[in-house]
Design an enzyme around this catalytic site. Structure first.
Site, mmCIF file in Angstrom:
data_model
loop_
_atom_site.group_PDB
_atom_site.id
_atom_site.type_symbol
_atom_site.label_atom_id
_atom_site.label_comp_id
_atom_site.label_asym_id
_atom_site.label_seq_id
_atom_site.Cartn_x
_atom_site.Cartn_y
_atom_site.Cartn_z
ATOM 1 N N LYS A 1 -37.541 -33.056 -7.640
ATOM 2 C CA LYS A 1 -36.822 -32.564 -6.471
ATOM 3 C C LYS A 1 -37.695 -32.599 -5.216
ATOM 4 C CE LYS A 1 -33.360 -31.318 -9.188
ATOM 5 N NZ LYS A 1 -33.396 -30.142 -10.038
ATOM 6 N N ASP B 1 -38.312 -20.166 -11.500
ATOM 7 C CA ASP B 1 -37.945 -21.581 -11.500
ATOM 8 C C ASP B 1 -37.908 -22.011 -10.038
ATOM 9 O OD1 ASP B 1 -36.739 -24.047 -11.531
ATOM 10 O OD2 ASP B 1 -34.981 -23.438 -12.704
ATOM 11 N N TRP C 1 -28.458 -22.987 -13.379
ATOM 12 C CA TRP C 1 -29.815 -23.072 -13.937
ATOM 13 C C TRP C 1 -30.239 -21.731 -14.522
ATOM 14 C CZ3 TRP C 1 -30.361 -27.775 -14.857
ATOM 15 C CH2 TRP C 1 -29.940 -28.752 -13.951
HETATM 16 C C1 LIG Z 1 -32.902 -29.713 -11.424
HETATM 17 C C2 LIG Z 1 -33.190 -28.330 -11.792
HETATM 18 C C3 LIG Z 1 -33.496 -27.954 -13.125
HETATM 19 C C4 LIG Z 1 -33.471 -28.931 -14.274
HETATM 20 O O1 LIG Z 1 -34.470 -29.865 -14.171
HETATM 21 P P1 LIG Z 1 -34.705 -30.952 -15.319
HETATM 22 O O2 LIG Z 1 -36.045 -31.487 -14.948
HETATM 23 O O3 LIG Z 1 -33.599 -31.952 -15.187
HETATM 24 O O4 LIG Z 1 -34.703 -30.283 -16.625
HETATM 25 C C5 LIG Z 1 -33.796 -26.638 -13.367
HETATM 26 N N1 LIG Z 1 -33.785 -25.725 -12.388
HETATM 27 C C6 LIG Z 1 -33.485 -26.030 -11.100
HETATM 28 C C7 LIG Z 1 -33.506 -24.973 -10.054
HETATM 29 C C8 LIG Z 1 -33.188 -27.345 -10.766
HETATM 30 O O5 LIG Z 1 -32.891 -27.665 -9.504
#
Ligand SMILES: *Cc1c(COP(=O)(O)O)cnc(C)c1O
Length: 364
Positions: A200, A176, A106
């Protein structure tokens, strides 16, 4: 539905388990939203019915995160991946440098997008050891526009347990938090921008929670397309266009559930208990092997393999038979990944760790 919920234990990494109450209330709202005679799927977004949902989602987020008045809460389209581009587009000029940490794919994706808008300095990377640890004590030049970090690394299963070193660099922080959003107490006001794909830990796929300090906006020279401009979204209360109504509703219900549980401190306690149970079990059974450095282990995503890879298939089949869903590791790591998000009951982990113990006894 009841019997299914009783036999399936969902360890999926995302989209992932949400509280049963949320599933039930969201189902009711599809048929009749707040006794309006209308489905949540058919109401206008500029109606008092939905405006109340948006208002509550924003105020719950502010409350659960203890945000000060500089921080705005947005619910945006496009998933966390859109933020990889939206962040540098709004914060970084062509001739400026942003610092990035690369602790998972990521981070790598964020770096790739940021390079489209300015310069990137990768100040720390754990790529050399396949992201199995978190680099510490690295240098961040005071001149960078911002420092980007990933608080929890969903695929490889690491998580910054101590975030305070990041606060000492004295540069704006962008985080993030997709996979550990609202899972533990953090001083969220230390961050100028936080984003999290809701699927998540916070709700259904299709919406991003973005928290932004409004004082860092409006400082880049480029023209920003309306839908990419945080200021426009702030001005319009996340309603520049039709927002993902249902996803925001599910998010609001999940936030409400979290508040009723006692908020972030209470869920953190539970998450700590779950992680302890899981890792204590893992460490007590030599058949299994954790893949990351102990001090950097994630309390959200536990990643492990078998000492003897030939046994993995057999354990996977046992998991399947016993209703353990989503435990297969990411294709880039292999083995197993057990996601223990906020909504995962500790009972699911008790059952899984019992299976691990039984398996180890049989093989030992
Ligand atoms: C799942 C995830 C993403 C990507 O998320 P999307 O909504 O599919 O774009 C980005 N960063 C982290 C840490 C993630 O776990």
């Amino acid at each position: 539905m009841k019997s299914l919920a009783a036999t399936i234990h969902n360890f999926n990494a995302g989209p992932s388990i949400l509280p049963q109450e949320v599933f039930e209330e969201a189902s009711r709202a599809i048929l009749d939203f707040n006794e309006s005679g209308l489905s949540i799927l058919e109401i206008g977004h500029r109606t008092p019915l939905f405006e109340a949902v948006m208002k509550e989602a924003i105020s719950l987020t502010k409350e659960l995160m203890n945000l000060d008045s500089d921080h705005e809460v947005l619910f945006l389209h496009g998933g966390a991946s859109t933020q990889f581009m939206q962040v540098p587009m709004n914060l970084l000029n062509d001739n400026e440098v942003a610092a990035y940490t690369e602790t998972d794919v990521w981070g790598t994706k964020g770096i790739k997008e940021a390079k489209l808008f300015g310069h990137v300095e990768v100040v720390a990377s754990s790529r050399d050891k396949n992201f199995t640890y978190l680099p510490k004590g690295f240098h961040v030049p005071a001149t960078v526009k911002y420092l980007h970090l990933t608080t929890n690394n969903t695929i490889y299963g690491t998580q910054w347990q101590d975030l305070t070193p990041f606060y000492k660099y004295n540069v704006p922080l962008v985080a993030d938090m997709s996979s550990d959003f609202l899972s533990r107490v953090i001083d969220f006001n230390k961050y100028d921008l936080i984003f999290a794909g809701a699927q998540k830990n916070a709700g259904a796929a299709g919406v991003n929670v973005v928290v932004v300090n409004k004082n860092i906006l409006g400082k880049v020279d480029r023209k920003i397309p309306t839908m990419m401009d945080y200021r426009q979204h702030i001005e319009n209360g996340s309603m520049l266009n039709t927002p993902p109504v249902f996803a925001i509703y599910v998010c609001m219900l999940t936030l409400r559930w979290l508040k009723n549980k006692g908020g972030v401190p209470a869920i953190e306690k539970l998450n700590n208990a779950k992680a302890k149970l899981f890792y204590d079990t893992l460490d007590s059974l030599p058949v299994f092997k954790g893949t990351v450095v102990k001090e950097d282990r994630s309390k959200m995503n536990g990643v492990f393999v078998m000492q003897d890879p030939a046994l993995e298939k057999e354990f996977m089949e046992i998991c399947k038979k016993e209703g353990m869903y989503g435990v297969k590791g990411h294709r880039s790591v292999g083995g197993f990944r057990v996601s223990m998000y906020n909504a995962l009951p500790i009972e699911s982990l008790e059952l899984l760790t019992d299976l691990m113990k039984d398996f180890a006894n049989k093989k030992g």
